[in-house]
Design a protein around this motif. Structure first.
Motif, PDB file in Angstrom:
ATOM      1  N   GLY A   1       0.801  -1.500   0.084  1.00  0.00           N
ATOM      2  CA  GLY A   1       0.184  -0.199   0.155  1.00  0.00           C
ATOM      3  C   GLY A   1       0.878   1.288   0.103  1.00  0.00           C
ATOM      4  O   GLY A   1       1.941   1.375  -0.679  1.00  0.00           O
ATOM      5  N   HIS A   2       0.274   2.145   0.860  1.00  0.00           N
ATOM      6  CA  HIS A   2       1.130   3.632   0.912  1.00  0.00           C
ATOM      7  C   HIS A   2       2.273   3.452   1.699  1.00  0.00           C
ATOM      8  O   HIS A   2       2.394   4.309   2.692  1.00  0.00           O
ATOM      9  CB  HIS A   2       0.089   4.632   1.221  1.00  0.00           C
ATOM     10  CG  HIS A   2      -0.788   5.184  -0.056  1.00  0.00           C
ATOM     11  ND1 HIS A   2       0.109   5.883  -1.272  1.00  0.00           N
ATOM     12  CD2 HIS A   2      -1.944   4.692  -0.443  1.00  0.00           C
ATOM     13  CE1 HIS A   2      -0.945   6.093  -1.997  1.00  0.00           C
ATOM     14  NE2 HIS A   2      -1.974   5.235  -1.589  1.00  0.00           N
ATOM     15  N   ALA A   3       3.226   2.616   1.398  1.00  0.00           N
ATOM     16  CA  ALA A   3       4.397   2.559   2.182  1.00  0.00           C
ATOM     17  C   ALA A   3       5.338   3.665   1.721  1.00  0.00           C
ATOM     18  O   ALA A   3       6.712   3.518   2.406  1.00  0.00           O
ATOM     19  CB  ALA A   3       5.337   1.180   2.024  1.00  0.00           C
ATOM     20  N   CYS A   4       5.022   4.488   0.929  1.00  0.00           N
ATOM     21  CA  CYS A   4       6.086   5.814   0.649  1.00  0.00           C
ATOM     22  C   CYS A   4       5.181   6.862   0.998  1.00  0.00           C
ATOM     23  O   CYS A   4       5.832   8.067   0.741  1.00  0.00           O
ATOM     24  CB  CYS A   4       6.553   5.620  -0.610  1.00  0.00           C
ATOM     25  SG  CYS A   4       8.223   6.120  -1.062  1.00  0.00           S
ATOM     26  N   GLY A   5       4.213   6.947   1.593  1.00  0.00           N
ATOM     27  CA  GLY A   5       3.376   8.008   1.908  1.00  0.00           C
ATOM     28  C   GLY A   5       2.947   8.933   0.864  1.00  0.00           C
ATOM     29  O   GLY A   5       2.868  10.309   1.197  1.00  0.00           O
ATOM     30  N   HIS A   6       2.453   8.446  -0.320  1.00  0.00           N
ATOM     31  CA  HIS A   6       1.857   9.545  -1.376  1.00  0.00           C
ATOM     32  C   HIS A   6       0.721   9.901  -0.829  1.00  0.00           C
ATOM     33  O   HIS A   6       0.355  10.938  -1.623  1.00  0.00           O
ATOM     34  CB  HIS A   6       2.041   8.568  -2.730  1.00  0.00           C
ATOM     35  CG  HIS A   6       3.193   8.235  -3.181  1.00  0.00           C
ATOM     36  ND1 HIS A   6       3.649   7.789  -4.479  1.00  0.00           N
ATOM     37  CD2 HIS A   6       4.574   8.518  -2.732  1.00  0.00           C
ATOM     38  CE1 HIS A   6       4.860   7.621  -4.671  1.00  0.00           C
ATOM     39  NE2 HIS A   6       5.448   7.894  -3.472  1.00  0.00           N
TER      40      HIS A   6
ATOM     41  N   LEU B   1      11.345   5.945  13.097  1.00  0.00           N
ATOM     42  CA  LEU B   1      12.191   5.153  13.137  1.00  0.00           C
ATOM     43  C   LEU B   1      12.016   3.963  14.260  1.00  0.00           C
ATOM     44  O   LEU B   1      11.430   4.312  15.287  1.00  0.00           O
ATOM     45  CB  LEU B   1      13.643   5.741  13.436  1.00  0.00           C
ATOM     46  CG  LEU B   1      14.217   6.714  12.353  1.00  0.00           C
ATOM     47  CD1 LEU B   1      15.607   7.354  12.870  1.00  0.00           C
ATOM     48  CD2 LEU B   1      14.667   5.659  11.040  1.00  0.00           C
ATOM     49  N   PRO B   2      12.343   2.815  13.923  1.00  0.00           N
ATOM     50  CA  PRO B   2      13.026   2.208  12.825  1.00  0.00           C
ATOM     51  C   PRO B   2      12.344   2.027  11.419  1.00  0.00           C
ATOM     52  O   PRO B   2      12.993   1.466  10.611  1.00  0.00           O
ATOM     53  CB  PRO B   2      13.557   0.823  13.210  1.00  0.00           C
ATOM     54  CG  PRO B   2      12.465   0.375  14.226  1.00  0.00           C
ATOM     55  CD  PRO B   2      12.124   1.838  15.123  1.00  0.00           C
ATOM     56  N   ALA B   3      11.067   2.167  11.560  1.00  0.00           N
ATOM     57  CA  ALA B   3      10.147   2.074  10.228  1.00  0.00           C
ATOM     58  C   ALA B   3      10.726   3.231   9.063  1.00  0.00           C
ATOM     59  O   ALA B   3      10.989   4.472   9.492  1.00  0.00           O
ATOM     60  CB  ALA B   3       8.914   2.508  10.352  1.00  0.00           C
TER      61      ALA B   3
ATOM     62  N   PRO C   1       6.464  -2.275   5.541  1.00  0.00           N
ATOM     63  CA  PRO C   1       4.805  -2.225   6.060  1.00  0.00           C
ATOM     64  C   PRO C   1       4.660  -1.337   7.255  1.00  0.00           C
ATOM     65  O   PRO C   1       3.529  -0.484   7.505  1.00  0.00           O
ATOM     66  CB  PRO C   1       4.443  -3.726   6.326  1.00  0.00           C
ATOM     67  CG  PRO C   1       5.435  -4.357   5.733  1.00  0.00           C
ATOM     68  CD  PRO C   1       6.598  -3.669   5.430  1.00  0.00           C
ATOM     69  N   GLU C   2       5.628  -1.117   8.176  1.00  0.00           N
ATOM     70  CA  GLU C   2       5.628  -0.340   9.318  1.00  0.00           C
ATOM     71  C   GLU C   2       5.271   1.156   8.766  1.00  0.00           C
ATOM     72  O   GLU C   2       4.920   2.042   9.480  1.00  0.00           O
ATOM     73  CB  GLU C   2       6.625  -0.826  10.202  1.00  0.00           C
ATOM     74  CG  GLU C   2       7.013  -1.919  10.796  1.00  0.00           C
ATOM     75  CD  GLU C   2       7.397  -2.822   9.929  1.00  0.00           C
ATOM     76  OE1 GLU C   2       7.433  -4.057  10.418  1.00  0.00           O
ATOM     77  OE2 GLU C   2       7.823  -2.725   8.470  1.00  0.00           O
ATOM     78  N   PHE C   3       6.050   1.521   7.792  1.00  0.00           N
ATOM     79  CA  PHE C   3       5.937   3.029   7.177  1.00  0.00           C
ATOM     80  C   PHE C   3       4.651   3.234   7.031  1.00  0.00           C
ATOM     81  O   PHE C   3       4.060   4.250   6.872  1.00  0.00           O
ATOM     82  CB  PHE C   3       7.019   3.211   6.164  1.00  0.00           C
ATOM     83  CG  PHE C   3       7.194   4.676   6.018  1.00  0.00           C
ATOM     84  CD1 PHE C   3       8.083   5.244   6.929  1.00  0.00           C
ATOM     85  CD2 PHE C   3       6.605   5.455   4.895  1.00  0.00           C
ATOM     86  CE1 PHE C   3       8.276   6.728   6.613  1.00  0.00           C
ATOM     87  CE2 PHE C   3       6.760   6.559   4.766  1.00  0.00           C
ATOM     88  CZ  PHE C   3       7.378   7.326   5.654  1.00  0.00           C
ATOM     89  N   THR C   4       3.971   2.080   6.286  1.00  0.00           N
ATOM     90  CA  THR C   4       2.521   2.183   5.898  1.00  0.00           C
ATOM     91  C   THR C   4       1.720   2.598   6.936  1.00  0.00           C
ATOM     92  O   THR C   4       0.808   3.864   6.642  1.00  0.00           O
ATOM     93  CB  THR C   4       1.861   1.002   5.175  1.00  0.00           C
ATOM     94  OG1 THR C   4       2.887   0.424   4.122  1.00  0.00           O
ATOM     95  CG2 THR C   4       0.611   1.013   4.812  1.00  0.00           C
ATOM     96  N   ALA C   5       1.851   1.912   8.145  1.00  0.00           N
ATOM     97  CA  ALA C   5       1.102   2.595   9.032  1.00  0.00           C
ATOM     98  C   ALA C   5       1.287   3.609   9.853  1.00  0.00           C
ATOM     99  O   ALA C   5       0.449   4.558  10.407  1.00  0.00           O
ATOM    100  CB  ALA C   5       1.361   1.566  10.416  1.00  0.00           C
ATOM    101  N   ALA C   6       2.787   4.360   9.518  1.00  0.00           N
ATOM    102  CA  ALA C   6       3.200   5.494  10.204  1.00  0.00           C
ATOM    103  C   ALA C   6       2.584   6.713   9.508  1.00  0.00           C
ATOM    104  O   ALA C   6       2.614   7.844   9.552  1.00  0.00           O
ATOM    105  CB  ALA C   6       4.618   5.502  10.017  1.00  0.00           C
TER     106      ALA C   6
END
Length: 371
Positions: A90-95, A334-336, A341-346
């Motif tokens: 998904g949006h794991a790069c925050g677009h 961090l560490p995401a 996937p952790e960055f998607t949640a962030a």
């Protein structure tokens, strides 16, 4: 006057804050891949239409591209909105944050554009995660006449500019000959062996590459049953380097590894681009200094970029033609990091929602400073 104008723009963006965050969350909850961003591009277009922008959805012969313009001043600023997601995560790069911040900056500037002598165009740019939407739009005139182009991008920490490398992506396939692996293996030409030889050669090549160079790939097909000599194999590869010239030299060496697989096995090799090459990112330092001062005035705290490596963006191609900035909004996660996937949640946390508004305000303020 500048201070009062900036205050007014900030108030307008913050008044729209709930709508902007809702847009970010809505895009996040409905991830769409490259060139398939029908919902996201429509929501961006609708939000700008409601703010009296002149909107064209499906611009530049791309169904999910958007061009929305307000104002008629001599200084023409382009603000880029990305909204494509990554496969599987998904949006794991925050677009989603990028799109909402771009809309917010446009909303903030809409009522003051003519008074300032600005023309503001928000460009909805599909397919950044492979596909090169901005490269296609650049070739079709989307960035013609712009005095500057800007966007913001989320990351784990705050950076003035993403270390942006040049990138080439391509698909590789080998055509061999299937055969019974037990009765007549000698009649087969093993396409899976060919791609294995290539991967071993690339693994050895990495010892002779520079720290900033990156070679990555995935095998997407290499046979279907252990008792059949695989007659076909396929993979997708990406090569990164500092500049277009260094990329070309590295890519030539990588392609020879694939030729080695064909030579060793007798399989037939086919290589085709999976999208246009991305150029290295060259941010405009003067504009970047303005942005950083504005972001710091909002309480953003910057960190140093990593020493080696970097990501890639089709905004790099834009930066070779138009003064450009691409700062990173830290989500303090961090560490995401991006593409996890952790960055998607962030990207739908309170920090992410604040980043939408801060990114919008900092870009709008920078446009005012450029006047």
């Amino acid at each position: 006057m500048v201070t009062s104008t900036k205050d007014a723009v900030r108030r307008r963006i913050e008044q729209a804050g709930e709508r902007l965050v809702r847009l970010s969350h809505r895009i996040h909850a409905n991830p769409e891949l490259a060139f398939e961003e029908v919902k996201a591009s429509g929501w961006v277009a609708d939000a700008l239409h409601e703010a009296a922008f002149e909107v064209r959805h499906g611009a530049f012969d791309l169904p999910t591209a958007v061009r929305a313009t307000v104002g008629s001043g001599p200084l023409h600023i382009g603000i880029c909105a990305e909204y494509d997601a990554l496969p599987g995560i998904g949006h794991a790069c925050g677009h989603n944050i990028i799109a909402a911040a771009a809309v917010g900056a446009g909303l903030g500037l809409a009522e003051v554009a003519d008074d300032l002598g600005l023309t503001v165009t928000v460009l909805g740019t599909p397919a950044e995660e492979g596909g090169g939407g901005k490269v296609l739009m650049l070739e079709r005139g989307a960035f013609d006449g712009l005095g500057a182009a800007m966007m913001v991008h989320p990351a784990a920490t705050e950076l003035t500019a993403m270390p942006g490398t040049a990138v080439s992506q391509f698909d590789v396939s080998y055509q061999g000959r299937p055969s019974h692996a037990g009765l007549h293996p000698e009649l087969g030409v093993n396409a899976a062996d060919a791609i294995t030889v290539a991967q071993v050669a690339i693994g050895l090549l990495r010892q002779q590459t520079r720290g900033v160079d990156r070679i990555g790939g995935v095998v997407t097909a290499a046979g279907s049953a252990p008792n059949i000599i695989p007659g076909e194999s396929r993979g997708r590869w990406i090569v990164r380097s500092d500049t277009a010239e260094e990329l070309a030299a590295l890519k030539a060496r990588v392609l020879r590894c694939f030729e080695a697989g064909a030579l060793a096995t007798g399989a037939e090799l086919s290589v085709r681009p999976s999208g246009p090459d991305y150029a290295d990112l060259r941010p405009d330092e003067a504009m970047l200094a303005l942005y950083r001062a504005n972001a710091e005035a909002l309480g953003r705290v910057f960190s140093e970029p990593p020493a080696d490596g970097g990501a890639a963006t089709d905004m790099g191609n834009v930066s070779h033609h138009v003064p450009t900035i691409h700062p990173m909004l830290g989500l303090d996660c961090l560490p995401a990091v991006n593409h996890q996937p952790e960055f998607t949640a962030a990207c739908v946390t309170a920090a992410a929602d604040r980043a939408v508004l801060d990114g919008a305000i900092a870009m709008a303020w920078t446009a005012i400073d450029l006047v």
